[in-house]
Scaffold this active site. Structure first.
Site, short mmCIF file in Angstrom:
data_model
loop_
_atom_site.label_atom_id
_atom_site.label_comp_id
_atom_site.label_asym_id
_atom_site.label_seq_id
_atom_site.Cartn_x
_atom_site.Cartn_y
_atom_site.Cartn_z
N SER A 260 -10.09 -2.34 36.63
CA SER A 260 -9.41 -3.20 37.61
C SER A 260 -8.87 -4.43 36.90
CB SER A 260 -10.41 -3.62 38.69
OG SER A 260 -9.97 -4.76 39.39
N TYR B 237 -18.31 -7.86 40.23
CA TYR B 237 -17.44 -6.69 40.20
C TYR B 237 -16.58 -6.69 38.94
CZ TYR B 237 -13.33 -3.85 41.33
OH TYR B 237 -12.31 -2.94 41.29
#
Length: 199
Positions: free
Chosen positions: A92, A105
């Site tokens: 990501s 995350y």
């Protein structure tokens, strides 16, 4: 073999909680030999650092990172024994840019990119290629539970390409990395974020 998102085919769905190592073992035994592994599981509560509980922190790492590690540890040797294969990890832009409500995350995704490079060296001589796609803001039902459509439209418009991404945008990159078309590519992280992370 035909390659493409519209090439057709059949799939078997095997539900599993990837935060549970016992479930991971059951999953790998159920699927048997495979030639392509896509580590795409993700848990991403978008909350400030101080709001993340120890249990939530653990689940973020178990789902996003530990599952990819142990699935790869189980499946990559089988691929090697069969003559090769392809592993694609989903990263990501959180691994590339600062995101104020996604520290845990983002940490998992940065680690996954590092493991991608390590695995490409570890398994390359056995014919197993390991790459990753670093996805930007992708419109999914899950993301829409966190980010309103209006905000997604606004954020997408700020990207150099002027839009947010779709699942198909990422699937095409994954397909390329999993297919023979990328037979000389390993250890790479392809960024598909519409240009958001460009300095």
């Amino acid at each position: 073999m035909r390659w493409g998102l519209t090439a057709g085919g059949r799939a078997t769905f095997v539900p599993a909680d990837l935060a549970d190592l016992g479930e991971l073992d059951r999953l790998t035994e159920t699927v048997g030999e495979i030639g392509i592994l896509v580590n795409n599981a993700g848990f991403y509560p978008m909350v400030p650092t101080v709001a993340v509980t120890p249990d939530e922190f653990q689940r973020i790492y178990d789902v996003n990172l530990r599952s990819a590690y142990f699935l790869t540890a189980s499946i990559a040797p089988r691929m090697a024994a069969a003559g090769g294969g392809a592993i694609v990890n989903t990263s990501s832009i959180g691994a590339r840019i600062g995101m104020p409500v996604a520290a845990a995350y983002s940490g998992t995704k940065a680690a996954l990119e590092s493991m991608t490079r390590s695995w490409s060296v570890e398994f390359g001589s056995a014919g197993v290629r390991v790459n990753a796609v670093c996805a930007g803001m992708i419109r999914t039902d899950k993301l829409l539970e966190i980010v309103p459509e209006e905000q997604m439209q606004f954020l997408g418009a700020q990207a150099p390409l002027g839009r947010y991404g779709t699942s198909e945008d990422i699937a095409e990159v994954v397909l390329f990395l999993a297919s023979p078309r990328s037979s000389f590519v390993t250890g790479a992280v392809i960024v598909a974020d519409g240009g958001v992370s460009v300095p």
